[in-house]
Design a protein around this motif. Structure first.
Motif, PDB file in Angstrom:
ATOM      1  N   GLU A 188       0.813  -1.213   0.000  1.00 12.04           N
ATOM      2  CA  GLU A 188       0.000   0.000   0.000  1.00 12.04           C
ATOM      3  C   GLU A 188       0.844   1.259   0.000  1.00 12.04           C
ATOM      4  O   GLU A 188       2.015   1.245   0.361  1.00 12.04           O
ATOM      5  N   ASP A 189       0.197   2.343  -0.398  1.00 15.73           N
ATOM      6  CA  ASP A 189       0.812   3.665  -0.497  1.00 15.73           C
ATOM      7  C   ASP A 189      -0.029   4.640   0.327  1.00 15.73           C
ATOM      8  O   ASP A 189      -1.049   5.135  -0.150  1.00 15.73           O
ATOM      9  N   LYS A 190       0.396   4.880   1.547  1.00 18.39           N
ATOM     10  CA  LYS A 190      -0.329   5.827   2.399  1.00 18.39           C
ATOM     11  C   LYS A 190      -0.129   7.266   1.936  1.00 18.39           C
ATOM     12  O   LYS A 190      -0.948   8.128   2.206  1.00 18.39           O
ATOM     13  N   ASP A 191       0.971   7.545   1.217  1.00 18.02           N
ATOM     14  CA  ASP A 191       1.203   8.887   0.685  1.00 18.02           C
ATOM     15  C   ASP A 191       0.206   9.247  -0.405  1.00 18.02           C
ATOM     16  O   ASP A 191       0.051  10.420  -0.751  1.00 18.02           O
ATOM     17  N   ALA A 192      -0.502   8.267  -0.942  1.00 16.92           N
ATOM     18  CA  ALA A 192      -1.491   8.532  -1.983  1.00 16.92           C
ATOM     19  C   ALA A 192      -2.636   9.398  -1.475  1.00 16.92           C
ATOM     20  O   ALA A 192      -3.341  10.016  -2.269  1.00 16.92           O
ATOM     21  N   ILE A 193      -2.807   9.443  -0.171  1.00 17.30           N
ATOM     22  CA  ILE A 193      -3.876  10.269   0.403  1.00 17.30           C
ATOM     23  C   ILE A 193      -3.755  11.711  -0.077  1.00 17.30           C
ATOM     24  O   ILE A 193      -4.759  12.377  -0.326  1.00 17.30           O
ATOM     25  N   THR A 194      -2.525  12.193  -0.274  1.00 22.75           N
ATOM     26  CA  THR A 194      -2.330  13.583  -0.704  1.00 22.75           C
ATOM     27  C   THR A 194      -2.860  13.821  -2.117  1.00 22.75           C
ATOM     28  O   THR A 194      -3.169  14.963  -2.474  1.00 22.75           O
ATOM     29  N   ALA A 195      -2.953  12.783  -2.936  1.00 20.85           N
ATOM     30  CA  ALA A 195      -3.405  12.944  -4.314  1.00 20.85           C
ATOM     31  C   ALA A 195      -4.796  12.362  -4.563  1.00 20.85           C
ATOM     32  O   ALA A 195      -5.584  12.932  -5.306  1.00 20.85           O
ATOM     33  N   SER A 196      -5.097  11.222  -3.932  1.00 17.87           N
ATOM     34  CA  SER A 196      -6.369  10.546  -4.222  1.00 17.87           C
ATOM     35  C   SER A 196      -7.391  10.661  -3.100  1.00 17.87           C
ATOM     36  O   SER A 196      -8.571  10.396  -3.316  1.00 17.87           O
ATOM     37  N   GLY A 197      -6.923  10.970  -1.903  1.00 14.78           N
ATOM     38  CA  GLY A 197      -7.830  11.065  -0.769  1.00 14.78           C
ATOM     39  C   GLY A 197      -7.958   9.774   0.022  1.00 14.78           C
ATOM     40  O   GLY A 197      -8.685   9.723   1.000  1.00 14.78           O
ATOM     41  N   PHE A 198      -7.260   8.719  -0.404  1.00 15.96           N
ATOM     42  CA  PHE A 198      -7.323   7.453   0.326  1.00 15.96           C
ATOM     43  C   PHE A 198      -6.006   6.702   0.168  1.00 15.96           C
ATOM     44  O   PHE A 198      -5.200   7.013  -0.704  1.00 15.96           O
ATOM     45  N   VAL A 199      -5.795   5.714   1.035  1.00 18.43           N
ATOM     46  CA  VAL A 199      -4.619   4.846   0.941  1.00 18.43           C
ATOM     47  C   VAL A 199      -4.798   3.980  -0.305  1.00 18.43           C
ATOM     48  O   VAL A 199      -5.837   3.346  -0.485  1.00 18.43           O
ATOM     49  N   TRP A 200      -3.786   3.976  -1.159  1.00 19.83           N
ATOM     50  CA  TRP A 200      -3.852   3.232  -2.417  1.00 19.83           C
ATOM     51  C   TRP A 200      -3.322   1.824  -2.205  1.00 19.83           C
ATOM     52  O   TRP A 200      -2.205   1.632  -1.735  1.00 19.83           O
ATOM     53  N   THR A 201      -4.125   0.831  -2.537  1.00 16.22           N
ATOM     54  CA  THR A 201      -3.722  -0.564  -2.440  1.00 16.22           C
ATOM     55  C   THR A 201      -3.169  -1.009  -3.784  1.00 16.22           C
ATOM     56  O   THR A 201      -3.873  -0.968  -4.797  1.00 16.22           O
ATOM     57  N   HIS A 202      -1.896  -1.445  -3.796  1.00 17.67           N
ATOM     58  CA  HIS A 202      -1.248  -1.880  -5.031  1.00 17.67           C
ATOM     59  C   HIS A 202      -1.285  -3.381  -5.233  1.00 17.67           C
ATOM     60  O   HIS A 202      -1.186  -3.851  -6.367  1.00 17.67           O
ATOM     61  N   TRP A 203      -1.392  -4.140  -4.151  1.00 20.04           N
ATOM     62  CA  TRP A 203      -1.365  -5.598  -4.298  1.00 20.04           C
ATOM     63  C   TRP A 203      -1.971  -6.224  -3.067  1.00 20.04           C
ATOM     64  O   TRP A 203      -1.662  -5.828  -1.930  1.00 20.04           O
ATOM     65  N   LEU A 204      -2.825  -7.204  -3.263  1.00 18.58           N
ATOM     66  CA  LEU A 204      -3.410  -8.006  -2.187  1.00 18.58           C
ATOM     67  C   LEU A 204      -3.197  -9.483  -2.513  1.00 18.58           C
ATOM     68  O   LEU A 204      -3.491  -9.921  -3.630  1.00 18.58           O
ATOM     69  N   ILE A 205      -2.696 -10.210  -1.533  1.00 22.15           N
ATOM     70  CA  ILE A 205      -2.486 -11.652  -1.695  1.00 22.15           C
ATOM     71  C   ILE A 205      -3.062 -12.354  -0.473  1.00 22.15           C
ATOM     72  O   ILE A 205      -2.856 -11.920   0.659  1.00 22.15           O
ATOM     73  N   ALA A 206      -3.761 -13.446  -0.710  1.00 26.02           N
ATOM     74  CA  ALA A 206      -4.246 -14.312   0.368  1.00 26.02           C
ATOM     75  C   ALA A 206      -3.788 -15.738   0.077  1.00 26.02           C
ATOM     76  O   ALA A 206      -3.548 -16.109  -1.076  1.00 26.02           O
ATOM     77  N   ASP A 207      -3.673 -16.522   1.128  1.00 26.32           N
ATOM     78  CA  ASP A 207      -3.349 -17.947   1.041  1.00 26.32           C
ATOM     79  C   ASP A 207      -2.013 -18.233   0.360  1.00 26.32           C
ATOM     80  O   ASP A 207      -1.855 -19.260  -0.318  1.00 26.32           O
ATOM     81  N   LEU A 208      -1.034 -17.371   0.589  1.00 21.85           N
ATOM     82  CA  LEU A 208       0.333 -17.633   0.140  1.00 21.85           C
ATOM     83  C   LEU A 208       0.926 -18.660   1.105  1.00 21.85           C
ATOM     84  O   LEU A 208       0.894 -18.456   2.314  1.00 21.85           O
ATOM     85  N   LYS A 209       1.466 -19.755   0.572  1.00 24.01           N
ATOM     86  CA  LYS A 209       1.972 -20.825   1.434  1.00 24.01           C
ATOM     87  C   LYS A 209       3.462 -21.042   1.290  1.00 24.01           C
ATOM     88  O   LYS A 209       3.986 -22.073   1.699  1.00 24.01           O
TER      89      LYS A 209
END
Length: 165
Positions: free
Chosen positions: A53-74
């Protein structure tokens, strides 16, 4: 537990992982994903969940930008550019889904690279060791991951790098 990003050069992500790279989705999203390694995870870890995630995105988009989500990595190592071909973990929708025009969840259910619009941004990779598998569907959203992990987080670790405009 520790997470490392071997691609970082003096704390910065090289061009290929973002908007100055050469690999993009049809909607223009950078898709060349970052590599990372996990070490010293708790012995009873059943799977990992990952958020970039990019918390600095709040300054441009107004929210934390999620770049990648992974579940069930083993496993404890993910190679660079693996997001497009991996089949042994589940990927969720990134924030690019909100700007691709048609909310193409399939296109945005991979790594969505770095493209800061206004200044150097910090990108944090957070890995959670879990005592279970989450069995989330492909294209899950961050809130799905957040609530599914509740009560199952054994430990977490993070690593951070920057990418400039």
């Amino acid at each position: 537990m520790k997470v490392t990003i071997p691609a970082l050069v003096n704390g910065e992500f090289p061009d290929q992982y973002g908007k100055r790279g050469s690999q993009f989705s049809p909607g223009g999203m950078p898709t060349y994903s970052i590599p990372f390694d996990i070490s010293d995870a708790p012995a009873d870890t059943k799977s990992f969940a990952v958020v970039l995630e990019d918390k600095d995105a709040i300054t441009a988009s107004g929210f934390v930008w999620t770049h990648w989500l992974i579940a069930d990595l083993k496993r404890t190592s993910v190679a660079e550019n693996e997001s497009q071909s991996a089949t042994d973990y589940t990927q969720g929708a990134n924030s690019w889904a909100s700007v691709l025009g048609k909310l193409d969840l399939d296109e945005a259910s991979y790594y969505g690279g770095m493209a800061p619009p206004n200044c150097r941004h910090r990108y944090e990779l957070i890995v959670y060791a879990l005592d279970t598998e989450l069995n989330l569907p492909r294209s899950f959203r961050f809130n799905d991951l957040h609530f599914a992990m509740q009560g199952h987080i054994l430990e977490s670790a993070s690593a951070m790098g920057t990418y400039d405009v």
